[in-house]
Each structure stands twice: as structure tokens, then as C-alpha cells.
Motif scaffolding. Structure first.
Motif, mmCIF file in Angstrom:
data_model
loop_
_atom_site.group_PDB
_atom_site.id
_atom_site.type_symbol
_atom_site.label_atom_id
_atom_site.label_comp_id
_atom_site.label_asym_id
_atom_site.label_seq_id
_atom_site.Cartn_x
_atom_site.Cartn_y
_atom_site.Cartn_z
ATOM 1 N N PHE A 298 100.560 108.221 70.797
ATOM 2 C CA PHE A 298 101.982 107.885 70.879
ATOM 3 C C PHE A 298 102.242 106.399 71.130
ATOM 4 N N LEU A 299 101.290 105.689 71.694
ATOM 5 C CA LEU A 299 101.502 104.270 71.961
ATOM 6 C C LEU A 299 100.793 103.363 70.958
ATOM 7 N N ILE A 300 99.864 103.916 70.168
ATOM 8 C CA ILE A 300 99.164 103.092 69.179
ATOM 9 C C ILE A 300 99.368 103.631 67.765
ATOM 10 N N ARG A 301 98.933 104.868 67.522
ATOM 11 C CA ARG A 301 98.934 105.372 66.142
ATOM 12 C C ARG A 301 100.331 105.394 65.522
ATOM 13 N N LEU A 302 101.293 105.978 66.206
ATOM 14 C CA LEU A 302 102.615 106.138 65.604
ATOM 15 C C LEU A 302 103.373 104.808 65.447
ATOM 16 N N PRO A 303 103.540 104.013 66.511
ATOM 17 C CA PRO A 303 104.295 102.762 66.316
ATOM 18 C C PRO A 303 103.578 101.758 65.420
ATOM 19 N N VAL A 304 102.267 101.602 65.591
ATOM 20 C CA VAL A 304 101.531 100.639 64.774
ATOM 21 C C VAL A 304 101.435 101.129 63.334
ATOM 22 N N GLY A 305 101.262 102.438 63.178
ATOM 23 C CA GLY A 305 101.213 102.995 61.824
ATOM 24 C C GLY A 305 102.503 102.777 61.067
ATOM 25 N N TYR A 306 103.634 102.965 61.749
ATOM 26 C CA TYR A 306 104.930 102.727 61.103
ATOM 27 C C TYR A 306 105.099 101.248 60.777
ATOM 28 N N TRP A 307 104.712 100.382 61.719
ATOM 29 C CA TRP A 307 104.873 98.944 61.503
ATOM 30 C C TRP A 307 104.026 98.460 60.327
ATOM 31 N N LEU A 308 102.739 98.841 60.308
ATOM 32 C CA LEU A 308 101.857 98.377 59.238
ATOM 33 C C LEU A 308 102.170 99.053 57.907
ATOM 34 N N GLY A 309 102.381 100.366 57.962
ATOM 35 C CA GLY A 309 102.562 101.109 56.721
ATOM 36 C C GLY A 309 103.910 100.909 56.075
ATOM 37 N N VAL A 310 104.984 100.908 56.887
ATOM 38 C CA VAL A 310 106.345 100.848 56.357
ATOM 39 C C VAL A 310 106.908 99.434 56.421
ATOM 40 N N GLU A 311 106.935 98.860 57.627
ATOM 41 C CA GLU A 311 107.556 97.545 57.793
ATOM 42 C C GLU A 311 106.774 96.448 57.066
ATOM 43 N N MET A 312 105.453 96.441 57.212
ATOM 44 C CA MET A 312 104.617 95.428 56.556
ATOM 45 C C MET A 312 104.245 95.817 55.123
ATOM 46 N N GLU A 313 104.651 97.035 54.712
ATOM 47 C CA GLU A 313 104.445 97.533 53.345
ATOM 48 C C GLU A 313 102.972 97.552 52.943
ATOM 49 N N LEU A 314 102.101 97.894 53.894
ATOM 50 C CA LEU A 314 100.672 98.018 53.588
ATOM 51 C C LEU A 314 100.301 99.429 53.168
ATOM 52 N N GLY A 315 101.275 100.336 53.138
ATOM 53 C CA GLY A 315 101.057 101.681 52.631
ATOM 54 C C GLY A 315 100.041 102.476 53.431
ATOM 55 N N LEU A 316 99.265 103.290 52.733
ATOM 56 C CA LEU A 316 98.314 104.184 53.390
ATOM 57 C C LEU A 316 97.201 103.402 54.082
ATOM 58 N N VAL A 317 96.798 102.270 53.532
ATOM 59 C CA VAL A 317 95.777 101.444 54.178
ATOM 60 C C VAL A 317 96.260 100.994 55.556
ATOM 61 N N GLY A 318 97.505 100.554 55.653
ATOM 62 C CA GLY A 318 98.047 100.137 56.937
ATOM 63 C C GLY A 318 98.164 101.288 57.917
ATOM 64 N N ALA A 319 98.640 102.444 57.431
ATOM 65 C CA ALA A 319 98.790 103.610 58.308
ATOM 66 C C ALA A 319 97.439 104.069 58.832
ATOM 67 N N TRP A 320 96.439 104.107 57.959
ATOM 68 C CA TRP A 320 95.112 104.541 58.397
ATOM 69 C C TRP A 320 94.429 103.485 59.255
ATOM 70 N N GLY A 321 94.768 102.224 59.070
ATOM 71 C CA GLY A 321 94.261 101.192 59.966
ATOM 72 C C GLY A 321 94.749 101.415 61.388
ATOM 73 N N ALA A 322 96.010 101.809 61.518
ATOM 74 C CA ALA A 322 96.564 102.137 62.840
ATOM 75 C C ALA A 322 95.882 103.365 63.423
ATOM 76 N N MET A 323 95.594 104.345 62.566
ATOM 77 C CA MET A 323 94.895 105.530 63.029
ATOM 78 C C MET A 323 93.517 105.160 63.570
ATOM 79 N N GLY A 324 92.842 104.217 62.897
ATOM 80 C CA GLY A 324 91.543 103.749 63.372
ATOM 81 C C GLY A 324 91.632 103.010 64.692
ATOM 82 N N ALA A 325 92.694 102.211 64.867
ATOM 83 C CA ALA A 325 92.882 101.494 66.136
ATOM 84 C C ALA A 325 93.087 102.478 67.287
ATOM 85 N N ASP A 326 93.853 103.531 67.034
ATOM 86 C CA ASP A 326 94.069 104.582 68.036
ATOM 87 C C ASP A 326 92.745 105.233 68.421
ATOM 88 N N ILE A 327 91.963 105.611 67.421
ATOM 89 C CA ILE A 327 90.690 106.290 67.675
ATOM 90 C C ILE A 327 89.746 105.400 68.475
#
Length: 407
Positions: free
Chosen positions: A357-386
Motif C-alpha cells: 500500500f505504500l510502495i506498489r500501488l502509489p509508485v505503480g500508478y506514478w510510473l505506469g500512468v503519470e510517467m506513461e511507462l506502462g506495464l514496465v513502470g507498473a512492474w518496476g514498482a511491484m519489484g521495488a515493493d518486493i
């Protein structure tokens, strides 16, 4: 792909709720087994199976009623949403059987018997392939039922496993004896012990599922139209393929939980910690192999798993990013599951909630949607969470006092 993949998340929710009983069952059976108290272990298993039957029926009814909510929340295309609801309503009846399969397996593993659950669940998987294929595509005079056939085949396979699991437990053929009865449903002392461990574990599971489901919503918002469908399908394929790592990690985690529980029951906390460390190291070897496979076999994986080249265009670079986090994923799973074997379920819950809730979701939204990095950005956030959770759970396993937990 989108409909069945989303339905898998929904069915996963029901199975996670069964951890309310399964986690406590493994911990208590292992503790009694390690102390040589076989009758007490059987009493725990008996009450747990009785609870499982009731929970399975309740889960089936709930999923049938609320199935349309999931399609609306994910904002899938109309055809995908309709298929999702239909699939959930057909497959949900299998939850009544799945509950006994999972909780019976948890009890057997607590006694150190890993082979019986392996054979039973392996048989269920094989029957699932055979039944679902025959019903989906048709065999001889049997017509093709398409996706409905997949759902019905799954329910039929789980029913077969349910019957075999009850037969083994009632006869005691696998070493542990459990004979569900009306009296076992009113053994409130044993049920209370199971639930004291299981409630935080279930809260952890529901938080995990909620985070994953919200993340699925983030992924669904990464694109619109055909592009959005390709991204969503690529995500589903990637998560399904990653099971080649996280399911073995769960297996090593379960082995760690059993060893930890039995060693603590035998008053050997030093061996409990050694068992957890060894399970983690062995699991990381598997994770390293999967990492290499994802890095160098990404194109082959997506060519094998989906016929639309647009899905591969999105998925191939994303799964190579995900490959970098397979070893941290194994560390998270093995240590968290192992610690639960000691009856400590609060710390893993807090660590998981922090990461998702503090890493995957906010960072995933920021990288994937706001920064327009798509699935690569969303999965990068998932990796940071893990990675963050891997560091936290490893420190807790090393320095925490989970081995002093009384149950």
C-alpha cells in the motif's frame, strides 16, 4: 485471457480466506506433532476440517452473489466482463471442495507429511486438464462447451480431490487421523486456538488480495481500447507464468513452517531458525534459474502463451524487469510462511501491508500512468515493493523474537 485471469484473482480471494483456518492448523498440528502429542494434533485437524466445510459453502454462495461487482470494478470490455461473471458463477461451486483440500493439506503438512497432499493435488491438476479440455473442446459425441467446460471441469476435478482427502484423513492412512463430526464444530477451545493464529493471517491475506486487486485496476487503466486489452492480457500472462517461481517458494515456505513448528514443539528454537534459513537458500536457487529463464526466454514465453503479437510487444520487456526481483520474491515468501509456522502472523501482515500500500500501488500508478511507462513502470514498482519487503522480513527473521511465540 482477461476474463479467466481476472476470475483467478477472485477465486484466489476465497482461497486466501481459507487461510483463516489453514495457517493455524499447520502451526498447531506441527507444534503438537513435534511434542509427540499425536491425539491433540488429530483433534486440531478434526475441528479444522469441520470449519473448512462450512467456510467452503459460504464462500461459494458469496462469490455467486457478488460476481457482477468484480467486472464493474475492473471496467473490462463488455464481452470480457460478461464472461468473467459467468465463469465465476460456474467455478465458485468448487470452493466447497477446495476448502477441505487446502485445509486438509495444511493439517497433513503440519504432521510432516508432504507427499499425500502432493499426490492428491497433483491428481486434481491432472484431472482438471483432462476434464476441462474434454468439456471445452469436445470429445467424440461430447459437444464443445467452451469456457463453461473449463469451469465445470475444474469443479469436477476438485470434487474428486475432496473425496480422496476426506477418505485419507478419516481412515488415518496418511498418519494423521481427522474424523469431522457435529461435536467437532462445537469444540470451541480448539477452534479458538486455530483462530487466534488464523485471524491475523487472514487479515494479511485479505490485505494482500486487496492490494493485488487494486494493482490490477491500475494495470487496467494503463491503456484504452485494443492497447489496453493487450496490456491487461500481458499482465495476466506474466503473473500466471511467475507461478513457476512463487509456487515452489510457497512449497519451501511450507516446509520451513512445518520444521519450525515441530522444532519449537520439541523445544529446539535453534533448529527452527536453521530450518528457515536453509529453506530460503534452496528456494533462491530455483528463483535464480527462473530469473535467467525470464531474461533470455521472454519472447518464447509470450509466443507460447498468447497468439496476439500485441500482447508480446507489451509483455516481453516487462517480464525482463520482473526477472530481476525473483530472488527477493522467494525470500519474502519463504520467511513469511515459515514465521507463520511458529504462530506469529502479525509481523508478516504489517510488512506486507507496508510494501503493497505504500510502495506498489502509489509508485505503480506514478510510473505506469503519470510517467506513461506502462506495464514496465507498473512492474518496476511491484519489484521495488518486493525488494523492500524482502529486506524487512529477512531482518525480522534474523533479529525478531517470533520463536518465543506461545500458542
Amino acid at each position: 485471457t482477461s476474463a479467466i485471469g481476472a476470475a483467478a484473482y477472485v477465486n484466489w480471494l476465497a482461497e486466501l480466506i481459507f487461510s483463516l483456518v489453514a495457517t493455524g492448523t499447520t502451526a498447531l498440528v506441527a507444534r503438537h506433532w513435534g511434542a509427540g502429542e499425536r491425539d491433540s494434533a488429530g483433534q486440531v485437524a478434526t475441528s479444522s476440517i469441520s470449519l473448512a466445510l462450512g467456510m467452503g459453502v459460504a464462500a461459494a454462495a458469496a462469490l455467486y452473489l457478488i460476481a457482477p461487482v468484480f467486472g464493474e470494478f475492473l471496467k473490462l470490455e463488455a464481452s470480457s466482463s460478461e464472461l468473467l461473471v459467468r465463469y465465476i458463477r460456474l467455478s465458485c461451486f468448487g470452493q466447497a471442495f477446495t476448502s477441505v483440500l487446502l485445509i486438509g493439506s495444511a493439517a497433513l503438512r503440519g504432521s510432516g507429511n508432504m507427499r499425500a497432499p502432493m499426490w492428491i493435488l497433483g491428481m486434481v491438476s491432472i484431472l482438471n486438464v483432462l476434464f476441462s479440455s474434454a468439456l471445452a473442446f469436445g470429445v467424440g459425441p461430447l459437444p464443445a462447451f467452451g469456457m463453461d467446460g473449463i469451469a465445470v471441469g475444474t469443479v469436477a476435478a476438485r470434487f474428486a480431490g475432496f473425496v480422496l482427502m476426506l477418505w485419507l484423513l478419516v481412515r488415518g492412512s496418511a498418519g494423521l487421523i481427522a474424523k469431522p463430526s457435529w461435536a467437532s464444530t462445537t469444540d470451541f477451545a480448539t477452534i479458538g486456538r486455530v483462530l487466534r493464529i488464523g485471524v491475523p493471517a487472514t487479515a494479511d491475506s485479505i490485505l494482500m488480495w486487496g492490494g493485488h486487486f487494486l494493482f490490477l485496476r491500475v494495470v487496467a487503466g494503463l491503456g484504452t481500447g485494443l492497447k489496453g486489452e493487450a496490456i491487461f492480457a500481458a499482465h495476466i500472462v506474466g503473473i500466471q507464468i511467475e507461478a513457476i517461481n512463487y509456487l515452489p517458494a510457497w512449497a519451501w515456505g511450507t516446509a520451513a513452517a512445518t520444521m519450525i513448528g515441530q522444532c519449537l514443539g520439541a523445544d529446539r528454537p535453534d533448529r527452527a531458525r536453521l530450518g528457515g534459513h536453509e529453506a530460503m537458500l534452496q528456494s533462491c536457487v530455483m528463483a535464480a534459474i527462473v530469473m535467467v529463464m525470464f531474461l533470455f526466454g521472454a519472447e518464447f514465453i509470450y509466443d507460447l502463451m498468447h497468439e496476439d503479437p500485441a500482447v508480446a510487444v507489451v509483455g516481453v520487456p516487462a517480464i525482463r524487469v520482473l526477472a530481476l526481483f525473483e530472488i527477493p520474491l522467494s525470500i519474502v515468501i519463504v520467511y513469511a510462511v515459515g514465521i507463520r509456522g511458529a504462530g506469529e502472523t502479525v509481523a508478516p501482515m504489517l510488512i506486507n501491508a507496508f510494501g503493497i500500500f505504500l510502495i506498489r500501488l502509489p509508485v505503480g500508478y506514478w510510473l505506469g500512468v503519470e510517467m506513461e511507462l506502462g506495464l514496465v513502470g507498473a512492474w518496476g514498482a511491484m519489484g521495488a515493493d518486493i525488494t523492500a519487503r524482502a529486506i524487512a522480513i529477512a531482518l525480522y527473521f534474523r533479529y525478531g523474537k517470533w520463536d518465543q511465540k506461545g500458542i
